[in-house]
Design a protein around this motif. Structure first.
Motif, PDB file in Angstrom:
ATOM      1  N   UNK A 203       0.922  -1.325  -0.038  1.00  0.00           N
ATOM      2  CA  UNK A 203       0.046  -0.016  -0.028  1.00  0.00           C
ATOM      3  C   UNK A 203       0.920   0.941  -0.068  1.00  0.00           C
ATOM      4  N   UNK A 204       1.352   1.557  -1.123  1.00  0.00           N
ATOM      5  CA  UNK A 204       2.330   2.747  -1.385  1.00  0.00           C
ATOM      6  C   UNK A 204       1.461   3.906  -1.513  1.00  0.00           C
ATOM      7  N   UNK A 205       1.941   5.145  -1.372  1.00  0.00           N
ATOM      8  CA  UNK A 205       1.390   6.292  -1.496  1.00  0.00           C
ATOM      9  C   UNK A 205       0.412   6.994  -0.636  1.00  0.00           C
ATOM     10  N   UNK A 206      -0.701   7.579  -1.083  1.00  0.00           N
ATOM     11  CA  UNK A 206      -1.500   8.265  -0.030  1.00  0.00           C
ATOM     12  C   UNK A 206      -2.451   7.616   0.385  1.00  0.00           C
ATOM     13  N   UNK A 207      -2.913   7.698   2.049  1.00  0.00           N
ATOM     14  CA  UNK A 207      -3.960   7.038   2.537  1.00  0.00           C
ATOM     15  C   UNK A 207      -3.835   5.573   2.540  1.00  0.00           C
ATOM     16  N   UNK A 208      -2.543   5.146   3.092  1.00  0.00           N
ATOM     17  CA  UNK A 208      -2.309   3.604   3.059  1.00  0.00           C
ATOM     18  C   UNK A 208      -3.060   2.909   3.932  1.00  0.00           C
ATOM     19  N   UNK A 209      -3.532   3.641   5.084  1.00  0.00           N
ATOM     20  CA  UNK A 209      -4.276   2.946   6.390  1.00  0.00           C
ATOM     21  C   UNK A 209      -5.848   2.755   5.654  1.00  0.00           C
ATOM     22  N   UNK A 210      -6.139   3.544   5.254  1.00  0.00           N
ATOM     23  CA  UNK A 210      -7.615   3.585   4.539  1.00  0.00           C
ATOM     24  C   UNK A 210      -7.781   2.441   3.543  1.00  0.00           C
ATOM     25  N   UNK A 211      -6.515   2.310   2.727  1.00  0.00           N
ATOM     26  CA  UNK A 211      -6.479   1.213   1.468  1.00  0.00           C
ATOM     27  C   UNK A 211      -6.261   0.046   2.331  1.00  0.00           C
ATOM     28  N   UNK A 212      -5.513  -0.175   3.471  1.00  0.00           N
ATOM     29  CA  UNK A 212      -5.424  -1.386   4.081  1.00  0.00           C
ATOM     30  C   UNK A 212      -6.689  -1.711   4.836  1.00  0.00           C
ATOM     31  N   UNK A 213      -7.395  -0.868   5.241  1.00  0.00           N
ATOM     32  CA  UNK A 213      -8.563  -1.189   5.919  1.00  0.00           C
ATOM     33  C   UNK A 213      -9.608  -1.692   4.933  1.00  0.00           C
ATOM     34  N   UNK A 214      -9.799  -1.140   3.891  1.00  0.00           N
ATOM     35  CA  UNK A 214     -10.755  -1.580   2.751  1.00  0.00           C
ATOM     36  C   UNK A 214     -10.247  -3.121   2.277  1.00  0.00           C
ATOM     37  N   UNK A 215      -9.176  -3.515   2.624  1.00  0.00           N
ATOM     38  CA  UNK A 215      -8.629  -4.837   2.341  1.00  0.00           C
ATOM     39  C   UNK A 215      -8.876  -5.695   3.412  1.00  0.00           C
ATOM     40  N   UNK A 216      -9.106  -5.250   4.590  1.00  0.00           N
ATOM     41  CA  UNK A 216      -9.286  -6.145   5.735  1.00  0.00           C
ATOM     42  C   UNK A 216      -8.020  -6.486   6.358  1.00  0.00           C
ATOM     43  N   UNK A 217      -6.984  -5.773   6.274  1.00  0.00           N
ATOM     44  CA  UNK A 217      -5.636  -5.929   6.882  1.00  0.00           C
ATOM     45  C   UNK A 217      -5.702  -6.505   8.359  1.00  0.00           C
ATOM     46  N   UNK A 218      -5.179  -7.578   8.554  1.00  0.00           N
ATOM     47  CA  UNK A 218      -5.236  -7.964  10.223  1.00  0.00           C
ATOM     48  C   UNK A 218      -3.864  -7.529  11.053  1.00  0.00           C
ATOM     49  N   UNK A 219      -2.812  -7.219  10.265  1.00  0.00           N
ATOM     50  CA  UNK A 219      -1.828  -7.052  11.075  1.00  0.00           C
ATOM     51  C   UNK A 219      -1.372  -5.624  10.774  1.00  0.00           C
ATOM     52  N   UNK A 220      -0.933  -4.691  11.688  1.00  0.00           N
ATOM     53  CA  UNK A 220      -0.255  -3.384  11.571  1.00  0.00           C
ATOM     54  C   UNK A 220       1.015  -3.492  11.903  1.00  0.00           C
ATOM     55  N   UNK A 221       2.223  -2.729  11.282  1.00  0.00           N
ATOM     56  CA  UNK A 221       3.425  -2.887  11.737  1.00  0.00           C
ATOM     57  C   UNK A 221       4.212  -1.551  11.448  1.00  0.00           C
ATOM     58  N   UNK A 222       5.170  -1.658  11.866  1.00  0.00           N
ATOM     59  CA  UNK A 222       6.465  -0.292  11.652  1.00  0.00           C
ATOM     60  C   UNK A 222       7.767  -0.965  11.400  1.00  0.00           C
ATOM     61  N   UNK A 223       8.363  -0.399  10.564  1.00  0.00           N
ATOM     62  CA  UNK A 223       9.947  -0.756  10.337  1.00  0.00           C
ATOM     63  C   UNK A 223      10.734   0.418  10.433  1.00  0.00           C
ATOM     64  N   UNK A 224      11.857   0.051  11.296  1.00  0.00           N
ATOM     65  CA  UNK A 224      12.908   1.238  11.051  1.00  0.00           C
ATOM     66  C   UNK A 224      14.244   0.528  10.486  1.00  0.00           C
ATOM     67  N   UNK A 225      14.702   1.359   9.533  1.00  0.00           N
ATOM     68  CA  UNK A 225      15.770   0.798   8.784  1.00  0.00           C
ATOM     69  C   UNK A 225      16.659   1.931   8.310  1.00  0.00           C
ATOM     70  N   UNK A 226      18.026   1.564   8.048  1.00  0.00           N
ATOM     71  CA  UNK A 226      18.836   2.637   7.236  1.00  0.00           C
ATOM     72  C   UNK A 226      18.530   2.757   5.955  1.00  0.00           C
ATOM     73  N   UNK A 227      18.652   4.206   5.556  1.00  0.00           N
ATOM     74  CA  UNK A 227      18.369   4.605   4.248  1.00  0.00           C
ATOM     75  C   UNK A 227      19.158   4.324   3.156  1.00  0.00           C
ATOM     76  N   UNK A 228      18.742   3.756   1.966  1.00  0.00           N
ATOM     77  CA  UNK A 228      19.472   3.457   0.841  1.00  0.00           C
ATOM     78  C   UNK A 228      18.896   3.921  -0.428  1.00  0.00           C
ATOM     79  N   UNK A 229      19.623   3.978  -1.387  1.00  0.00           N
ATOM     80  CA  UNK A 229      18.932   4.543  -2.773  1.00  0.00           C
ATOM     81  C   UNK A 229      17.737   3.674  -3.174  1.00  0.00           C
ATOM     82  N   UNK A 230      17.604   2.369  -2.568  1.00  0.00           N
ATOM     83  CA  UNK A 230      16.282   1.778  -3.025  1.00  0.00           C
ATOM     84  C   UNK A 230      15.313   2.216  -1.772  1.00  0.00           C
ATOM     85  N   UNK A 231      14.154   2.879  -2.269  1.00  0.00           N
ATOM     86  CA  UNK A 231      13.303   3.504  -1.516  1.00  0.00           C
ATOM     87  C   UNK A 231      12.739   2.335  -0.551  1.00  0.00           C
TER      88      UNK A 231
END
Length: 288
Positions: A203-231
């Motif tokens: 779910x890239x781009x704007x309003x990812x939580x709303x789109x995840x809600x529409x798909x019935x996502x069952x897990x919410x998470x977060x990731x911390x990472x080092x930044x590289x050229x690969x977004x």
């Protein structure tokens, strides 16, 4: 009579895996009266790499100056072709924070810093919006507003200038909603940390939580990472998830997601401050 606080240090190292590394480090410290308070190591057998973190303190006058320890450890480092670092345990990494309009990650880091539970020196906050100025300056930290004004190159040059002038060690993107250029990412390689929701890449781009809600996502998470050229695909430092069900609204998911993002970023920054994170190619070794 109170005993004086003993000076202490942290040694981190990465090198090709071979016999004798732990023995060499331990003997070096023992010869100088070093008392090991914590030691962790990991051998990546697939990559043939060895990783180690040792916290130690002095027991007598043989160990007093960081510079002396560093100079004397050069021989061990050369013998094993190590990429190593010895730092005083009291030395706090200098961090520059970047934020846009979302306050949850920034406010959490500032609170932890102010209460002494995050052992870093915050050198300033940069932003492409004015919204976070009040909370930043309330904490007594300089705020640098860098609106893009259609000139991304000038904006990034100004950010890098602040990073260099404050002698910052790391740039922490605390929900900084700007894509860094490959040039800036290259200049900050291994020194830039990001946080994002773990719906990516689904779910890239704007309003990812709303789109995840529409798909019935069952897990919410977060990731911390080092930044590289690969977004949003750099070496991962920390992740967390929380389960939701059909009763959760999009707003519930946003609230939960923000909490997870703040916690995950704080853990990642804390581990980096404690010299517990070592890069291992496209991934990390985290000594907890």
């Amino acid at each position: 009579m109170n005993n004086p606080v003993l000076p202490s240090w942290v040694l981190t190292l990465v090198c090709a895996d071979r016999v004798g590394i732990v023995a060499g480090v331990s003997q070096f410290l023992a010869d100088r009266g070093g008392f090991i308070t914590d030691s962790q190591q990991y051998a990546d057998r697939e990559a043939g790499r060895f990783f180690m973190r040792v916290a130690f303190e002095a027991t007598d006058e043989r160990m007093t100056a960081t510079e002396q320890l560093q100079a004397e450890f050069n021989a061990i480092g050369a013998r094993f072709a190590m990429d190593w670092l010895i730092t005083s345990a009291r030395e706090k990494p200098r961090m520059l924070l970047a934020v846009s309009k979302g306050s949850h990650c920034l406010a959490d880091l500032l609170h932890r810093w102010q209460t002494g539970t995050l052992a870093v020196d915050i050198m300033g906050v940069v932003s492409n919006h004015p919204d976070m100025r009040r909370i930043t300056e309330w904490h007594g930290i300089p705020y640098h507003e860098l609106p893009p004004n259609g000139d991304k190159g000038a904006q990034e040059a100004a950010l890098l200038d602040i990073f260099d002038r404050t002698r910052s060690d790391y740039l922490v993107l605390a929900r900084y909603m700007q894509v860094l250029s490959e040039t800036l990412v290259g200049q900050l390689e291994g020194r830039c940390i990001n946080i994002h929701h773990s719906f990516l890449p689904g779910f890239k781009g704007a309003r990812p939580y709303h789109r995840a809600h529409e798909r019935g996502v069952k897990l919410i998470g977060a990731t911390a990472h080092f930044v590289t050229a690969d977004l949003d695909e750099g070496p991962i430092i920390e992740q967390a998830v929380e389960r939701v069900d059909h009763r959760a609204t999009a707003e519930d998911m946003i609230r939960i997601g923000r909490d997870i993002e703040a916690q995950v970023l704080a853990r990642a920054v804390g581990w980096i401050a404690d010299r517990r994170v070592l890069l291992n190619g496209g991934k990390t070794v985290v000594f907890r």
